[in-house]
Enzyme design. Structure first.
Site, short mmCIF file in Angstrom:
data_model
loop_
_atom_site.label_atom_id
_atom_site.label_comp_id
_atom_site.label_asym_id
_atom_site.label_seq_id
_atom_site.Cartn_x
_atom_site.Cartn_y
_atom_site.Cartn_z
N ASP A 21 -20.56 -6.43 -24.04
CA ASP A 21 -19.92 -7.10 -22.90
C ASP A 21 -18.45 -7.43 -23.18
OD1 ASP A 21 -19.75 -8.23 -20.41
OD2 ASP A 21 -20.75 -10.10 -20.95
N ASN A 69 -25.48 -2.98 -12.37
CA ASN A 69 -24.10 -2.46 -12.40
C ASN A 69 -23.80 -1.50 -11.24
OD1 ASN A 69 -23.81 -2.35 -16.06
ND2 ASN A 69 -23.15 -3.91 -14.62
C1 FPP Z 1 -19.53 -4.64 -20.02
O1 FPP Z 1 -18.19 -5.00 -19.86
C2 FPP Z 1 -19.67 -3.24 -20.22
C3 FPP Z 1 -20.24 -2.36 -19.36
C4 FPP Z 1 -20.80 -2.69 -18.04
C5 FPP Z 1 -20.33 -0.96 -19.68
C6 FPP Z 1 -20.42 -0.69 -21.13
C7 FPP Z 1 -20.00 0.67 -21.33
C8 FPP Z 1 -19.40 1.14 -22.42
C9 FPP Z 1 -19.10 0.40 -23.66
C10 FPP Z 1 -18.99 2.53 -22.42
C11 FPP Z 1 -20.12 3.45 -22.74
C12 FPP Z 1 -20.96 3.67 -21.58
C13 FPP Z 1 -20.76 4.52 -20.59
C14 FPP Z 1 -21.62 4.43 -19.35
C15 FPP Z 1 -19.73 5.57 -20.67
P1 FPP Z 1 -17.77 -5.64 -18.48
O2 FPP Z 1 -17.16 -4.58 -17.66
O3 FPP Z 1 -18.94 -6.33 -17.87
O4 FPP Z 1 -16.70 -6.68 -18.97
P2 FPP Z 1 -16.34 -8.04 -18.29
O5 FPP Z 1 -17.59 -8.90 -18.33
O6 FPP Z 1 -15.27 -8.57 -19.19
O7 FPP Z 1 -15.87 -7.74 -16.91
#
Ligand code: FPP
Length: 247
Positions: A21, A69
């Protein structure tokens, strides 16, 4: 002694699960688009998968895309799907070099066809690699998974193939996406959030939980080793008392 050396002196978690995350916040802090955060998230995942294999973790399962998501802005969902395809193409080399097989959990049939095809290809090409299994949770939701397992068992009961009195925990485990994987010993969540977010609710019943403020793109091998060291210092009692474990 380095952390990497230190963790070799005690049993390692066999299965590490990670909620990756903080990609979005990492990008925002730097004034980048969220997609750049996800790209750097892939770099972090490559580092962590390589380091895990190197120290001898057998199973690494990461939450790459939850069933919730899909509700993100369409542009971000599309960017993540495109990143998945390009990463799979690029990382086949990394997987092969490190003897890692790729696996998925989740409703992967709801991913774009291009993703499904790319996943299938990498899964097939790495199926004989046996040093570590890297599982991507994609379009994964634990309640959905348990609901689906319940439906399957109900159908078996209705068809007269299963007596409700015989339903055991094994029946349920066997009908989850994680069939064949041991339960996680250690669950890590980055970015300072203290939630499980519908991730492997059944499977983490006895997992040790580890939370860190580091945002996922900043989470490196040393951070993983720190989490493992913390895990090794804990005593897993599985409901028993200390003296029973030591006797
Ligand atoms: C959470 O950060 C992360 C995700 C929803 C996706 C995780 C994906 C990767 C690490 C890349 C590998 C996977 C793929 C599908 C290519 P967030 O976007 O929720 O961060 P935030 O909470 O700070 O907004």
């Amino acid at each position: 002694m380095s952390l990497k050396e230190e963790i070799k002196h005690n049993p390692l978690p066999q299965h590490v699960a990670i909620i990756m995350d903080g990609n979005g916040r990492w990008a925002k802090k730097k004034g980048f688009l969220r997609a750049i955060g996800h790209e750097n998230g892939v770099d972090a995942l490559r580092n962590i998968a390589t380091a895990s294999a190197e120290v001898g973790i057998k199973y690494l399962t990461v939450y790459a895309f939850s069933s919730e998501n899909w509700n993100r802005p369409r542009a971000e969902v599309n960017a993540l799907m495109a990143l998945l395809v390009s990463s799979l193409r690029k990382e086949l080399k990394t997987l092969t070099k490190n003897n890692i097989s790729l696996n998925t959990i989740g409703k992967t049939d709801s991913l774009p066809l291009k993703c499904q095809r790319e996943l299938q290809e990498v899964i097939e090409k790495t199926s004989k690699l046996d040093h570590m299994t890297l599982t991507l949770a994609l379009s994964y939701g634990s309640r959905e998974e348990i609901t689906e397992a319940t439906r399957t068992l109900a159908r078996d009961v209705k068809a007269g193939k299963l007596d409700p009195e015989d339903i055991s925990e094994e029946h349920i485990s066997h009908n989850l996406f994680t069939r064949g994987l041991p339960d996680p010993d250690l669950l890590i969540r980055t970015s300072g959030e203290y939630r499980i977010s519908n991730y492997m609710l059944w499977q983490i019943a006895y997992s040790e939980l580890y939370f860190t403020d580091k945002l996922w793109p900043d989470f490196g091998a040393e951070d993983l080793f720190k989490a493992i060291l913390d895990y090794q210092r804990r005593e897993r009692r599985f409901g028993k008392i200390s003296e029973q474990l030591n006797s």
